[in-house]
Write a protein that holds these residues in place. Structure first.
Motif, short mmCIF file in Angstrom:
data_model
loop_
_atom_site.label_atom_id
_atom_site.label_comp_id
_atom_site.label_asym_id
_atom_site.label_seq_id
_atom_site.Cartn_x
_atom_site.Cartn_y
_atom_site.Cartn_z
N UNK A 165 0.64 -1.42 -0.14
CA UNK A 165 0.03 -0.18 -0.37
C UNK A 165 0.50 1.05 -0.23
N UNK A 166 1.52 1.04 1.06
CA UNK A 166 2.68 3.04 0.84
C UNK A 166 3.83 3.02 0.09
N UNK A 167 4.58 1.70 0.04
CA UNK A 167 5.16 1.63 -1.37
C UNK A 167 5.21 2.06 -3.02
N UNK A 168 4.24 0.55 -3.06
CA UNK A 168 4.17 0.41 -4.34
C UNK A 168 2.58 0.90 -4.92
N UNK A 169 1.52 1.48 -3.85
CA UNK A 169 0.70 2.25 -4.13
C UNK A 169 -0.46 1.45 -4.62
N UNK A 170 -0.18 0.30 -4.54
CA UNK A 170 -1.74 -0.47 -4.92
C UNK A 170 -2.45 -0.13 -3.77
N UNK A 171 -4.41 -0.63 -4.41
CA UNK A 171 -5.41 -0.34 -3.28
C UNK A 171 -5.46 -1.29 -2.19
N UNK A 172 -5.94 -0.91 -1.12
CA UNK A 172 -6.15 -1.40 -0.26
C UNK A 172 -6.90 -2.10 -0.36
N UNK A 173 -8.12 -1.88 -1.36
CA UNK A 173 -8.98 -2.85 -1.49
C UNK A 173 -8.83 -3.83 -2.78
N UNK A 174 -7.71 -3.69 -2.75
CA UNK A 174 -7.33 -5.24 -3.37
C UNK A 174 -6.65 -6.01 -2.31
N UNK A 175 -5.37 -5.62 -1.89
CA UNK A 175 -4.63 -6.20 -1.10
C UNK A 175 -5.16 -6.56 0.13
N UNK A 176 -5.83 -6.12 0.90
CA UNK A 176 -6.79 -6.92 2.04
C UNK A 176 -7.56 -8.35 1.73
N UNK A 177 -7.67 -8.75 0.58
CA UNK A 177 -7.98 -9.64 0.30
C UNK A 177 -7.49 -10.35 0.12
N UNK A 178 -6.35 -10.07 -0.85
CA UNK A 178 -5.36 -11.09 -1.33
C UNK A 178 -4.13 -11.73 -0.21
N UNK A 179 -4.24 -10.39 0.73
CA UNK A 179 -3.41 -11.05 1.53
C UNK A 179 -4.12 -11.74 2.85
N UNK A 180 -5.21 -11.14 3.06
CA UNK A 180 -6.31 -12.02 4.06
C UNK A 180 -6.20 -14.40 3.83
N UNK A 181 -6.32 -13.43 1.91
CA UNK A 181 -5.90 -15.26 1.97
C UNK A 181 -4.46 -16.15 2.11
N UNK A 182 -3.31 -15.31 2.10
CA UNK A 182 -2.55 -15.71 2.35
C UNK A 182 -2.05 -15.60 3.86
N UNK A 183 -2.60 -14.85 4.48
CA UNK A 183 -2.64 -15.26 5.56
C UNK A 183 -3.04 -16.62 6.14
N UNK A 184 -4.69 -17.01 6.25
CA UNK A 184 -5.87 -18.34 5.90
C UNK A 184 -4.61 -19.08 6.01
N UNK A 185 -3.66 -19.14 5.05
CA UNK A 185 -2.67 -20.38 4.08
C UNK A 185 -1.84 -20.21 5.03
N UNK A 186 -0.84 -19.73 5.07
CA UNK A 186 -0.04 -20.06 6.19
C UNK A 186 -0.31 -20.28 8.24
#
Length: 192
Positions: A165-186
């Motif tokens: 979000x801060x460095x690459x400027x990706x929208x939070x609405x995209x980052x949140x679902x992706x990282x939620x899935x990653x977090x669940x897998x981890x």
């Protein structure tokens, strides 16, 4: 013990040993009166350390759910803790306590700020408050991180979120679902 409602929806499980509606109102009223710049650090201190309404682990779990819900984290936390303790009345009491004083204060402060917004002293005071709020938030993040099991996985996900979000400027609405899935897998794959 909670029973099944006629519409088939299970009601919120109420904890008989939890705080009463009056305690919730007073606790969150005090939180609303004493907090600034976000009250998560004070909420953690009040709920876990002072009043012992939740353990650190329960607080972290409840906060994780509340952060994922739309709206303010502490508002969600107050409503969830209130509902968990005393159902709808508890949620209403906690929210009313949390919002009463700050609502009055914000309206009064907004009127004053509008009058003196050009003043260098006022701008300096606002910047100082922002710095203090940031420091409190960072301190709370470290407290919460100590309570996390398998600290490396949540910290890596948090760092990835900040970088995206801060460095690459990706929208939070995209980052949140992706990282939620990653977090669940981890969470599933990392041994306890």
């Amino acid at each position: 013990m909670a029973s099944q409602r006629p519409d088939g929806v299970a009601p919120v499980k109420q904890l008989p040993g939890g705080p009463g509606a009056g305690q919730l109102f007073r606790g969150f009223l005090w939180l609303g009166l004493t907090g600034f710049g976000g009250v998560l650090p004070q909420a953690q201190r009040m709920i876990v350390e002072k009043r012992r309404w939740l353990t650190t682990e329960e607080f972290v779990d409840l906060l994780a759910v509340c952060q994922f819900l739309p709206g303010g984290n502490v508002l969600n936390l107050a409503a969830s803790l209130g509902a968990r303790s005393r159902g709808f009345a508890g949620a209403l009491a906690a929210l009313a306590g949390l919002l009463a004083a700050p609502s009055i204060f914000v309206v009064a402060l907004g009127a004053c700020y509008q009058e003196f917004e050009g003043s260098a002293e006022v701008r300096g005071a606002v910047l100082g408050l922002a710095a203090a709020g940031t420091g409190l938030l960072v301190a709370t993040a470290f407290k919460i991180a100590r309570a996390l099991p398998r600290r490396w996985a949540p910290l890596c996900v948090a760092a990835a979120c900040c970088a995206a979000v801060a460095v690459l400027g990706c929208p939070l609405i995209v980052v949140l679902p992706v990282l939620t899935a990653v977090s669940l897998l981890l969470n599933r794959r990392v041994p306890r």
